[in-house]
Design an enzyme around this catalytic site. Structure first.
Site, PDB file in Angstrom:
ATOM      1  N   LYS A  76      37.092  34.082  42.969  1.00 35.53           N
ATOM      2  CA  LYS A  76      35.625  33.937  43.542  1.00 35.53           C
ATOM      3  C   LYS A  76      35.837  32.964  44.544  1.00 35.53           C
ATOM      4  CE  LYS A  76      33.233  36.128  39.617  1.00 35.53           C
ATOM      5  NZ  LYS A  76      32.529  36.114  38.461  1.00 35.53           N
ATOM      6  N   GLN A 120      29.135  31.791  34.957  1.00 35.77           N
ATOM      7  CA  GLN A 120      30.133  32.549  34.296  1.00 35.77           C
ATOM      8  C   GLN A 120      29.975  32.950  32.949  1.00 35.77           C
ATOM      9  OE1 GLN A 120      32.280  33.814  36.582  1.00 35.77           O
ATOM     10  NE2 GLN A 120      33.338  35.005  35.078  1.00 35.77           N
ATOM     11  N   ASP A 145      24.002  37.206  40.713  1.00 35.31           N
ATOM     12  CA  ASP A 145      24.394  38.252  39.756  1.00 35.31           C
ATOM     13  C   ASP A 145      23.542  39.316  39.134  1.00 35.31           C
ATOM     14  OD1 ASP A 145      27.069  38.005  38.492  1.00 35.31           O
ATOM     15  OD2 ASP A 145      26.613  36.143  37.332  1.00 35.31           O
TER      16      ASP A 145
HETATM   17  N1  GUN Z   1      32.207  37.466  33.514  1.00 37.22           N
HETATM   18  C1  GUN Z   1      32.811  38.566  33.665  1.00 37.22           C
HETATM   19  N2  GUN Z   1      32.293  39.424  35.131  1.00 37.22           N
HETATM   20  C2  GUN Z   1      31.158  38.577  35.369  1.00 37.22           C
HETATM   21  C3  GUN Z   1      30.346  38.492  36.495  1.00 37.22           C
HETATM   22  O1  GUN Z   1      30.151  39.592  37.234  1.00 37.22           O
HETATM   23  N3  GUN Z   1      29.233  37.463  36.445  1.00 37.22           N
HETATM   24  C4  GUN Z   1      29.456  36.668  35.693  1.00 37.22           C
HETATM   25  N4  GUN Z   1      28.432  35.559  35.625  1.00 37.22           N
HETATM   26  N5  GUN Z   1      30.187  36.420  34.623  1.00 37.22           N
HETATM   27  C5  GUN Z   1      31.156  37.387  34.447  1.00 37.22           C
END
Ligand code: GUN
Length: 322
Positions: A76, A120, A145
């Site tokens: 990311k 996350q 998100d």
């Molecule tokens: N963990 C795995 N995929 C994601 C996601 O798309 N967002 C977040 N915040 N955590 C994750």
């Protein structure tokens, strides 16, 4: 009388008619995500020129030190840097209390230079944490998100243009669009009902006018349900659970799974597989996403898209206040 060889040829041709001879078309998330990231890079460049050096800001808040989260976060941050998004990684130790996590979220909420904030998941904490409370504390206008009740509620009611759509389902929709298969009127089956994949995927398909069946761990006749799907999205978290034989011939199959199976032929001792058994699905599906290189890169691209969109909304709000 047929020889054994010609008999087996006849049988395989008959089998071929009952299923399919050609393999599925692979829907590449790597290629599609690259196009999205290039478009976003241009958008950010335009913003910078128009608004004297303005950049979208993103914060990724991590609790603990899970290896898989570390990997996802680094992709990311890399994507953000390439696009021109100012991204910051806040790391809290697994010993951090829920109150400390909430304080961090609220501090970022207050920072006008940050337009997107994600926590996350899963949290890697030594304490019991209320994940919903934490994701709901993220300001809904920075919730890139799309996990807060406000954004999830808007999506479930079909207010798609007025919310942040969770990144994985948004990426899946983009991949479905790539196939040229229209969603309206189709029978879509979603396996999984998580807040981050299954539930928003169901909502998106519904509001794009599919007839949607949602399957989960208590569904009794999974192969039968899967066999009705023109469009199948799998977010079950179980390695190779969906077998090719279950699929409707020609179905669009989107695999959100990222699982590891032991594999002695690999240096790492394991290989990455999806929730769909790829080799058998390839014999029956019309379109199929690979793992890796399918949904994963699209999740990252859609996070960038939501962050840029949030920054654009911020600029519009700032202008209207003048
Ligand atoms: N963990 C795995 N995929 C994601 C996601 O798309 N967002 C977040 N915040 N955590 C994750």
């Amino acid at each position: 009388m047929f020889s054994l060889a010609s008999r087996s040829l006849r049988l395989s041709v008959a089998g071929c008619q009952a299923s399919r001879c050609s393999l599925a078309t692979v829907i590449s998330g790597s290629k599609t995500s690259k196009l999205v990231r290039e478009r976003l890079k241009n958008d950010v460049e335009k913003m910078r020129n128009q608004f004297s050096g303005f950049r979208p800001g993103l914060v990724v808040l991590q609790v603990g030190d899970r290896d898989d989260s570390n990997l996802y976060i680094s992709s990311k941050l890399k994507a953000a840097a390439e696009i021109g998004i100012e991204a910051k990684h806040i790391r809290l130790p697994s010993s951090a209390t829920q109150e400390e996590v909430l304080q961090s979220v609220m501090a970022v909420n207050q920072n006008p230079a940050v337009h997107g904030l994600i926590v996350q998941l899963p949290l890697d904490s030594a304490h019991k944490m209320d994940t919903d409370l934490i994701t709901n504390t993220v300001s809904s206008d920075k919730d890139v998100d799309g996990l807060s009740c406000i954004n999830a509620g808007k999506l479930s009611r079909g207010d798609l243009s007025d919310c942040f759509i969770p990144c994985t389902p948004n990426g899946c929709m983009e991949l479905i669009r790539q196939t040229g298969v229209s969603v309206a009127g189709k029978h879509a089956v979603v396996i999984g009902r998580s807040k981050i994949v299954g539930a928003p995927m169901r909502d998106l398909l519904l509001w794009r006018h599919a007839t949607v069946t949602t399957c989960h761990s208590k569904t009794q006749d999974l192969p039968e349900q899967v066999g009705r799907a023109d469009i199948l999205v799998v977010g079950a978290g179980r390695a190779e659970m969906v077998r090719g034989e279950w699929l409707k011939v020609g179905a669009v199959v989107i695999d959100c799974g990222i699982n590891h199976l032991p594999d002695e032929t690999k240096a790492s001792g394991k290989r990455v597989v999806g929730d769909v058994h790829y080799a058998s699905a390839n014999q029956r599906a019309g379109f199929l996403t690979p793992v890796p290189g399918g949904v994963g890169p699209m999740t990252v691209a859609m996070l960038m898209e939501n962050t840029v969109q949030s920054a654009q909304r911020f600029l519009l709000r700032s202008q209207s206040l003048r």
